[in-house]
Design an enzyme around this catalytic site. Sequence first.
Site, short mmCIF file in Angstrom:
data_model
loop_
_atom_site.label_atom_id
_atom_site.label_comp_id
_atom_site.label_asym_id
_atom_site.label_seq_id
_atom_site.Cartn_x
_atom_site.Cartn_y
_atom_site.Cartn_z
CG HIS A 35 -1.89 -1.04 1.37
ND1 HIS A 35 -1.82 -2.02 2.32
CD2 HIS A 35 -3.01 -1.31 0.63
CE1 HIS A 35 -2.87 -2.83 2.20
NE2 HIS A 35 -3.59 -2.43 1.18
CB VAL A 177 5.33 -4.43 -2.64
CG1 VAL A 177 6.39 -4.54 -1.56
CG2 VAL A 177 5.43 -3.09 -3.36
CG MET A 185 4.19 -7.55 1.06
SD MET A 185 4.78 -5.98 1.67
CE MET A 185 6.46 -6.44 2.06
CB SER A 186 -2.15 -10.11 0.70
OG SER A 186 -3.52 -10.18 1.05
NE ARG A 188 -9.34 -11.40 2.11
CZ ARG A 188 -9.86 -10.49 1.27
NH1 ARG A 188 -9.15 -10.03 0.27
NH2 ARG A 188 -11.09 -10.05 1.45
P1 AMP Z 1 -6.71 -3.38 -0.51
O1 AMP Z 1 -6.46 -2.64 0.76
O2 AMP Z 1 -6.39 -4.83 -0.43
O3 AMP Z 1 -8.06 -3.09 -1.10
O4 AMP Z 1 -5.66 -2.81 -1.55
C1 AMP Z 1 -5.60 -1.43 -1.83
C2 AMP Z 1 -4.69 -1.21 -3.00
O5 AMP Z 1 -3.39 -1.72 -2.68
C3 AMP Z 1 -5.14 -1.96 -4.26
O6 AMP Z 1 -4.93 -1.11 -5.38
C4 AMP Z 1 -4.22 -3.15 -4.30
O7 AMP Z 1 -4.00 -3.66 -5.59
C5 AMP Z 1 -2.94 -2.58 -3.72
N1 AMP Z 1 -2.08 -3.62 -3.18
C6 AMP Z 1 -2.42 -4.59 -2.30
N2 AMP Z 1 -1.37 -5.41 -2.08
C7 AMP Z 1 -0.35 -4.93 -2.84
C8 AMP Z 1 1.01 -5.35 -3.06
N3 AMP Z 1 1.53 -6.41 -2.46
N4 AMP Z 1 1.77 -4.63 -3.91
C9 AMP Z 1 1.25 -3.53 -4.55
N5 AMP Z 1 -0.01 -3.09 -4.37
C10 AMP Z 1 -0.80 -3.79 -3.54
#
Ligand code: AMP
Length: 284
Positions: A35, A177, A185-186, A188
């Site tokens: 993020h 990333v 990275m997530s 979850r």
């Molecule tokens: P989220 O909070 O999961 O809805 O993600 C918010 C934003 O962050 C979205 O545009 C995702 O694609 C991006 N995002 C989530 N994980 C990653 C990552 N590992 N690398 C780059 N962007 C990410």
Amino acid sequence: MLVIENIADLRRWNLKNKSTPRALVPTMGALHAGHLSLCDRAREAAGKSGHVVTTIFVNPTQFGPNEDLAAYPRTLDSDLASCQEQGVDLVFAPRAKEIYFPDTTILIHETRLSLGLCGHSRPGHFDGVCNVVAKLFNLIQPHWAVFGEKDYQQLAVIRRLVRDLNFPIEIIESPTVREKDGLAMSSRNTYLTPDQRAQAPIIHQSLREVRDAIVAKKITHPAEAETQVARKISQSKLAKIDYVKIVHPTTLEPLESFGENGFRIITAVFFGKTRLIDNLGIDT
Ligand code: AMP
């Protein structure tokens, strides 16, 4: 850094800062380095004197009835500290009742890009994404909005949303990333048990090996590539594949053969109840 929770305050901020270039990073919080890299891209776009706006909103309409809405990690205090450190100018963190009206009658419905891949396992998910992103676009009124390549289908759907509804916004794609061992990275990933976490990097490893084999022309047919990815991921005893698909990089249509337009390998894999997604490809 300013934190705003309601639309009335946001409107006042908007009016006051109307002429300053503004880049948006929509998130659901539980922020990690992925993020934060999006915030850096937003800063590049908006410039030193522009504004970077991050939204933190766990959007209920993009979760299915049996999904993890209640369990989704919520870490607002540390998220705000991370945003501050990253040089974000404004965080908009509304409650759901600020965003949704109980008697809404107008909704956006995507009819093609969202049907396959994750949309197949998560019906309604991408409509939920489209509706909340459209609202955030209207509320924040950014010149740019940054989305991660990690959610590849989401990115394609958002590009279509912007094109089809003529949002005057440039979409910026930001690379995935990863942890040192390759796992994307997530938020979850925190659900994974130590054993699952140890095996999860097999997703990226398998995608990379097959992507490289396609580029080296050692794999020449998409169906063969899909089988190879599935076979490699299945070497992990804890992995249960939801899908592996080779698709056209922009239309997301199944690819019949490898040609000049590039390709994307997209997969979703369960480790226990945790569903992880990843993708890799070549866009030409
Ligand atoms: P989220 O909070 O999961 O809805 O993600 C918010 C934003 O962050 C979205 O545009 C995702 O694609 C991006 N995002 C989530 N994980 C990653 C990552 N590992 N690398 C780059 N962007 C990410």
